[in-house]
Scaffold this active site. Structure first.
Site, PDB file in Angstrom:
ATOM      1  N   SER A 157       0.826  -1.209   0.000  1.00 24.84           N
ATOM      2  CA  SER A 157       0.000   0.000   0.000  1.00 24.84           C
ATOM      3  C   SER A 157       0.849   1.242   0.000  1.00 24.84           C
ATOM      4  O   SER A 157       0.350   2.336  -0.219  1.00 24.84           O
ATOM      5  CB  SER A 157      -0.857   0.047   1.270  1.00 24.84           C
ATOM      6  OG  SER A 157      -1.684  -1.062   1.343  1.00 24.84           O
ATOM      7  N   HIS A 208      -1.511  -2.604  -7.095  1.00 25.98           N
ATOM      8  CA  HIS A 208      -2.162  -2.298  -5.824  1.00 25.98           C
ATOM      9  C   HIS A 208      -3.682  -2.435  -5.970  1.00 25.98           C
ATOM     10  O   HIS A 208      -4.339  -1.602  -6.596  1.00 25.98           O
ATOM     11  CB  HIS A 208      -1.773  -0.878  -5.388  1.00 25.98           C
ATOM     12  CG  HIS A 208      -2.253  -0.517  -4.030  1.00 25.98           C
ATOM     13  ND1 HIS A 208      -2.667   0.742  -3.688  1.00 25.98           N
ATOM     14  CD2 HIS A 208      -2.403  -1.265  -2.901  1.00 25.98           C
ATOM     15  CE1 HIS A 208      -3.037   0.754  -2.417  1.00 25.98           C
ATOM     16  NE2 HIS A 208      -2.880  -0.448  -1.927  1.00 25.98           N
ATOM     17  N   GLU A 226      -4.043   0.200  -8.889  1.00 22.39           N
ATOM     18  CA  GLU A 226      -2.982   1.186  -9.177  1.00 22.39           C
ATOM     19  C   GLU A 226      -1.763   0.412  -9.670  1.00 22.39           C
ATOM     20  O   GLU A 226      -1.362  -0.571  -9.039  1.00 22.39           O
ATOM     21  CB  GLU A 226      -2.572   1.923  -7.888  1.00 22.39           C
ATOM     22  CG  GLU A 226      -3.520   3.017  -7.458  1.00 22.39           C
ATOM     23  CD  GLU A 226      -3.006   3.746  -6.208  1.00 22.39           C
ATOM     24  OE1 GLU A 226      -2.632   4.923  -6.320  1.00 22.39           O
ATOM     25  OE2 GLU A 226      -2.993   3.129  -5.122  1.00 22.39           O
ATOM     26  N   ASN A 241      -3.599   6.092  -1.244  1.00 20.76           N
ATOM     27  CA  ASN A 241      -3.300   6.188   0.189  1.00 20.76           C
ATOM     28  C   ASN A 241      -2.679   7.522   0.587  1.00 20.76           C
ATOM     29  O   ASN A 241      -2.803   7.940   1.739  1.00 20.76           O
ATOM     30  CB  ASN A 241      -2.439   5.011   0.646  1.00 20.76           C
ATOM     31  CG  ASN A 241      -3.307   3.774   0.839  1.00 20.76           C
ATOM     32  OD1 ASN A 241      -4.410   3.869   1.355  1.00 20.76           O
ATOM     33  ND2 ASN A 241      -2.833   2.638   0.390  1.00 20.76           N
TER      34      ASN A 241
HETATM   35  P1  NAD Z   1      -3.445  -9.451   6.410  1.00 16.72           P
HETATM   36  O1  NAD Z   1      -2.806  -9.265   7.732  1.00 16.72           O
HETATM   37  O2  NAD Z   1      -4.904  -9.722   6.326  1.00 16.72           O
HETATM   38  O3  NAD Z   1      -2.708 -10.642   5.611  1.00 16.72           O
HETATM   39  C1  NAD Z   1      -1.321 -10.765   5.499  1.00 16.72           C
HETATM   40  C2  NAD Z   1      -1.009 -12.251   5.345  1.00 16.72           C
HETATM   41  O4  NAD Z   1       0.373 -12.397   5.049  1.00 16.72           O
HETATM   42  C3  NAD Z   1      -1.298 -13.059   6.615  1.00 16.72           C
HETATM   43  O5  NAD Z   1      -2.247 -14.058   6.306  1.00 16.72           O
HETATM   44  C4  NAD Z   1       0.068 -13.645   6.971  1.00 16.72           C
HETATM   45  O6  NAD Z   1      -0.012 -14.963   7.499  1.00 16.72           O
HETATM   46  C5  NAD Z   1       0.761 -13.636   5.608  1.00 16.72           C
HETATM   47  N1  NAD Z   1       2.221 -13.715   5.683  1.00 16.72           N
HETATM   48  C6  NAD Z   1       3.057 -13.035   6.520  1.00 16.72           C
HETATM   49  N2  NAD Z   1       4.343 -13.377   6.263  1.00 16.72           N
HETATM   50  C7  NAD Z   1       4.303 -14.274   5.234  1.00 16.72           C
HETATM   51  C8  NAD Z   1       5.305 -14.993   4.529  1.00 16.72           C
HETATM   52  N3  NAD Z   1       6.600 -14.860   4.825  1.00 16.72           N
HETATM   53  N4  NAD Z   1       4.924 -15.855   3.542  1.00 16.72           N
HETATM   54  C9  NAD Z   1       3.618 -16.004   3.237  1.00 16.72           C
HETATM   55  N5  NAD Z   1       2.608 -15.336   3.883  1.00 16.72           N
HETATM   56  C10 NAD Z   1       2.956 -14.495   4.865  1.00 16.72           C
HETATM   57  O7  NAD Z   1      -3.053  -8.153   5.563  1.00 16.72           O
HETATM   58  P2  NAD Z   1      -3.762  -7.588   4.229  1.00 16.72           P
HETATM   59  O8  NAD Z   1      -4.740  -6.548   4.622  1.00 16.72           O
HETATM   60  O9  NAD Z   1      -4.184  -8.731   3.366  1.00 16.72           O
HETATM   61  O10 NAD Z   1      -2.526  -6.812   3.581  1.00 16.72           O
HETATM   62  C11 NAD Z   1      -1.608  -7.477   2.728  1.00 16.72           C
HETATM   63  C12 NAD Z   1      -0.938  -6.448   1.848  1.00 16.72           C
HETATM   64  O11 NAD Z   1      -1.934  -5.774   1.059  1.00 16.72           O
HETATM   65  C13 NAD Z   1      -0.195  -5.360   2.622  1.00 16.72           C
HETATM   66  O12 NAD Z   1       0.943  -4.985   1.903  1.00 16.72           O
HETATM   67  C14 NAD Z   1      -1.223  -4.211   2.659  1.00 16.72           C
HETATM   68  O13 NAD Z   1      -0.634  -2.962   2.805  1.00 16.72           O
HETATM   69  C15 NAD Z   1      -1.839  -4.373   1.272  1.00 16.72           C
HETATM   70  N6  NAD Z   1      -3.185  -3.790   1.123  1.00 16.72           N
HETATM   71  C16 NAD Z   1      -4.101  -3.880   2.128  1.00 16.72           C
HETATM   72  C17 NAD Z   1      -5.363  -3.324   1.940  1.00 16.72           C
HETATM   73  C18 NAD Z   1      -6.416  -3.434   3.024  1.00 16.72           C
HETATM   74  O14 NAD Z   1      -7.464  -2.779   2.904  1.00 16.72           O
HETATM   75  N7  NAD Z   1      -6.222  -4.218   4.058  1.00 16.72           N
HETATM   76  C19 NAD Z   1      -5.700  -2.699   0.728  1.00 16.72           C
HETATM   77  C20 NAD Z   1      -4.739  -2.650  -0.288  1.00 16.72           C
HETATM   78  C21 NAD Z   1      -3.476  -3.203  -0.086  1.00 16.72           C
END
Ligand code: NAD
Length: 289
Positions: free
Chosen positions: A123, A144, A156, A195
């Protein structure tokens, strides 16, 4: 560099975002190998995908046969080496630079296809920082997606100064033609377009609550009923995840050093206390799963 439909995709991290990304990719007809850090996390991710596809059937968005076909395109693994044959890998692990660089470095070692694209769903972390941990920075790009991925159309696309035109053309055509997403290009600056605008707004709402200026309900009602937003900022922060909101704010602050990006103490205390929003059951509001 190969062109055309991308048929073998890897998704690393199957939390909120990875599960949604994996779902839309499988619905587009590609095979998806999902990789998680542990068997437990893999099972939760798999359940999340199955529930979401089940909801799409119930609401008539896809028919039961399509749902079955979509589910048959998934494979799940706790081993990153199983992504060796992927043409595109999208990492969606936690918003933590160290975790992301470790994943990308390992992917660089295990993925065989010399033309494979490494996409990150970060993000906020500049793509250049992540790209330089691989030996193929020209093949690293930001894709993104937005939450919930099956519902929100935007992607994005962020290229670093080193991303090749072939990589960006191929990734862009994957997102728009294959997934049917609306694509915009964003600069390689922390937070990109969405963001950089959204996070200061969410942080302002937290500051407003923290200072006693207004209650959570009034802040959210104000923006829903007064500005026609589909949900208020505190509900949205809960939906994004307060840990992710804080991590994105930290990246923005580190890049620009502007006070408006600095996470307020209330947000930090909530994250330290495990009050992460919808995903933990408690944030600014209480949720039952
Ligand atoms: P989340 O916490 O729901 O999920 C992250 C996952 O990554 C977890 O299930 C965790 O077990 C896994 N993980 C951690 N280390 C790992 C590894 N070494 N190998 C494999 N899996 C691993 O988080 P999220 O909200 O899904 O966010 C994930 C990414 O997406 C981040 O970079 C976040 O900034 C981005 N993002 C989030 C949103 C949102 O609204 N939450 C929107 C756009 C982008």
């Amino acid at each position: 560099m190969s062109t055309g439909q991308i048929e073998r995709v890897g998704v690393v991290g199957c939390g909120l975002m990875g599960s949604g990304i994996a779902e839309v990719v499988a619905r587009s007809g590609a095979d998806v190998m999902v990789c998680e850090a542990s068997e437990d996390a893999l099972q939760s991710g798999r359940d999340r995908i199955e529930r979401s596809i089940g909801r799409a059937v119930t609401s008539g968005k896809i028919d039961p046969l399509d749902a079955k076909l979509t589910l048959s395109r998934f494979e799940f693994t706790p081993h990153l080496e199983d992504l060796a044959d992927r043409q595109l890998v999208i990492e969606a692990v936690v918003e933590d630079e160290e975790v992301k660089t470790a994943v990308l470095r390992q992917l660089d070692q295990v993925v065989d296809d010399p033309t494979a694209i490494f996409a990150t769903n970060t993000s906020s972390i500049p793509i250049m920082k992540l790209a330089m941990t691989t030996r193929r920075p020209e093949q690293v790009i930001g894709l993104h997606f937005f939450n919930p991925v099956p519902v929100l159309p935007l992607v994005e696309i962020i290229t670093s100064l080193l991303t090749s035109t072939e990589t960006s053309d191929r990734a862009s055509s994957f997102a728009s033609d294959q997934l049917g997403k609306t694509v915009i290009t964003s600069p390689d600056r922390a937070g990109f377009v969405v963001n950089a605008l959204l996070i200061p707004y969410l942080l302002s709402a937290v500051r407003m609550l923290e200072s006693g200026f207004a209650s959570a309900e009034h802040i959210d009602t104000a923006m829903v009923e007064g500005c026609a937003h589909p949900m208020g900022p505190l509900h949205l922060a809960d939906l994004i995840g307060l840990d992710t909101t804080q991590a994105v704010a930290n990246s923005l602050y580190e890049e620009f050093k502007e006070p408006l990006y600095s996470p307020p103490p209330l947000l930090s205390r909530m994250v330290e206390g495990g009050l992460l929003g919808r995903k933990s059951g408690q944030g600014f509001y209480t949720y039952s799963h």
